[in-house]
Design a protein around this motif. Sequence first.
Motif, short mmCIF file in Angstrom:
data_model
loop_
_atom_site.label_atom_id
_atom_site.label_comp_id
_atom_site.label_asym_id
_atom_site.label_seq_id
_atom_site.Cartn_x
_atom_site.Cartn_y
_atom_site.Cartn_z
N LEU A 1 9.09 -15.83 2.92
CA LEU A 1 8.38 -14.64 3.38
C LEU A 1 7.17 -14.41 2.49
CD1 LEU A 1 11.31 -12.18 4.14
CD2 LEU A 1 9.86 -13.36 5.79
N VAL A 2 6.04 -14.21 3.10
CA VAL A 2 4.85 -13.85 2.33
C VAL A 2 4.35 -12.49 2.82
CG1 VAL A 2 4.12 -16.22 1.86
CG2 VAL A 2 3.25 -15.06 3.88
N ARG A 3 3.67 -11.79 1.96
CA ARG A 3 3.14 -10.49 2.36
C ARG A 3 1.88 -10.68 3.20
NH1 ARG A 3 2.42 -7.58 -3.22
NH2 ARG A 3 1.61 -9.66 -3.63
N LYS A 4 1.77 -9.83 4.21
CA LYS A 4 0.55 -9.85 5.03
C LYS A 4 -0.48 -8.93 4.40
CE LYS A 4 2.35 -8.63 9.08
NZ LYS A 4 2.42 -8.44 10.55
N LEU A 5 -1.73 -9.31 4.54
CA LEU A 5 -2.81 -8.47 4.02
C LEU A 5 -2.87 -7.17 4.79
CD1 LEU A 5 -5.31 -11.38 3.83
CD2 LEU A 5 -4.90 -9.84 1.89
N CYS A 6 -3.14 -6.09 4.09
CA CYS A 6 -3.32 -4.79 4.73
C CYS A 6 -4.66 -4.82 5.49
CB CYS A 6 -3.34 -3.69 3.68
SG CYS A 6 -3.79 -2.09 4.35
N LYS A 7 -4.58 -4.60 6.79
CA LYS A 7 -5.80 -4.68 7.61
C LYS A 7 -6.78 -3.56 7.31
CE LYS A 7 -4.63 -7.38 11.65
NZ LYS A 7 -3.48 -8.12 11.13
N LYS A 8 -6.26 -2.46 6.79
CA LYS A 8 -7.12 -1.30 6.52
C LYS A 8 -8.08 -1.54 5.35
CE LYS A 8 -5.96 1.89 9.48
NZ LYS A 8 -4.54 2.17 9.70
N CYS A 9 -7.63 -2.31 4.37
CA CYS A 9 -8.46 -2.40 3.16
C CYS A 9 -8.83 -3.83 2.74
CB CYS A 9 -7.76 -1.68 2.00
SG CYS A 9 -6.19 -2.42 1.54
N ASP B 1 -9.63 -10.67 0.35
CA ASP B 1 -9.03 -10.27 -0.92
C ASP B 1 -8.25 -8.99 -0.69
OD1 ASP B 1 -9.97 -12.31 -2.59
OD2 ASP B 1 -11.93 -11.34 -2.76
N ALA B 2 -7.09 -8.90 -1.36
CA ALA B 2 -6.29 -7.69 -1.28
C ALA B 2 -6.98 -6.61 -2.11
CB ALA B 2 -4.89 -7.96 -1.80
N VAL B 3 -7.11 -5.41 -1.58
CA VAL B 3 -7.77 -4.33 -2.32
C VAL B 3 -6.76 -3.23 -2.64
CG1 VAL B 3 -9.61 -2.61 -2.28
CG2 VAL B 3 -9.98 -4.85 -1.24
N GLY B 4 -6.27 -2.55 -1.64
CA GLY B 4 -5.32 -1.46 -1.86
C GLY B 4 -5.85 -0.15 -1.33
N CYS B 5 -5.03 0.56 -0.58
CA CYS B 5 -5.41 1.87 -0.06
C CYS B 5 -4.13 2.69 0.11
CB CYS B 5 -6.17 1.72 1.27
SG CYS B 5 -5.15 1.06 2.62
N ARG B 6 -4.25 3.90 0.64
CA ARG B 6 -3.07 4.74 0.83
C ARG B 6 -2.08 4.11 1.80
NH1 ARG B 6 -4.51 11.07 1.24
NH2 ARG B 6 -2.34 11.01 1.87
N GLU B 7 -2.64 3.48 2.82
CA GLU B 7 -1.83 2.86 3.87
C GLU B 7 -0.83 1.83 3.31
OE1 GLU B 7 -1.42 3.29 8.00
OE2 GLU B 7 -2.98 4.20 6.75
N CYS B 8 -1.24 1.12 2.30
CA CYS B 8 -0.42 0.02 1.77
C CYS B 8 0.08 0.30 0.36
CB CYS B 8 -1.22 -1.29 1.80
SG CYS B 8 -2.72 -1.26 0.82
N ASN B 9 0.12 1.58 0.00
CA ASN B 9 0.59 1.96 -1.34
C ASN B 9 -0.19 1.27 -2.45
OD1 ASN B 9 2.52 3.91 -1.74
ND2 ASN B 9 4.12 2.62 -0.80
N ASN B 10 -1.45 1.08 -2.19
CA ASN B 10 -2.33 0.43 -3.16
C ASN B 10 -1.99 -1.00 -3.52
OD1 ASN B 10 -4.55 2.05 -3.78
ND2 ASN B 10 -3.20 3.51 -4.80
N SER B 11 -1.18 -1.65 -2.71
CA SER B 11 -0.80 -3.03 -3.04
C SER B 11 -1.77 -4.03 -2.41
CB SER B 11 0.61 -3.32 -2.54
OG SER B 11 0.63 -3.30 -1.12
N GLY B 12 -2.45 -3.59 -1.34
CA GLY B 12 -3.32 -4.53 -0.64
C GLY B 12 -2.58 -5.34 0.43
N TYR B 13 -1.26 -5.16 0.45
CA TYR B 13 -0.46 -5.92 1.42
C TYR B 13 0.41 -4.96 2.22
CZ TYR B 13 -1.81 -9.93 -1.41
OH TYR B 13 -2.52 -10.88 -2.08
#
Length: 140
Positions: free
Chosen positions: A20-28, A62-74
């Motif tokens: 299992l790999v983490r998917k990138l957060c589309k929002k950030c 690149d993973a960034v991080g936002c509220r949607e993804c708990n700042n993880s970027g994924y």
Amino acid sequence: MGVSNYDISSTVGTLVSQRLVRKLCKKCAKKREFTDEEKVLINQIGERYNVKFNLEGKYTYDAVGCRECNNSGYYERIGIFEILSIEDNIRELIVKDASTIEIRNEALKTNYKPLLVDGINKVIDGITNLKELDRKLVIY
Ligand SMILES: [Zn+2]
């Protein structure tokens, strides 16, 4: 486990591996071009497994991080798979107690696609990135 090689090879028709790999957060996720180094790496992996990856017009993120993804970027996970069907040639190698490398090389002659190939395809599709893939499968 007390199971002989022969027992395994005669009962198992298909072996599936999954990570299992983490998917990138589309929002950030931040879109960018693949670096030359990344292109070289991807092409090397393609050569190793005899697969042609097409990077034409493709971007990575690149993973960034936002509220949607708990700042993880994924956000959420996706499985990357490899499927090995046990044909007679593979069965013979298992019975002979051949090494994983020998079995893999033989399998590559047929339609076997390793985990890494599926993973790279998901990087090229922008679902995940090389950094995340590297966390699960050592690629560098
Ligand atoms: Zn996010």
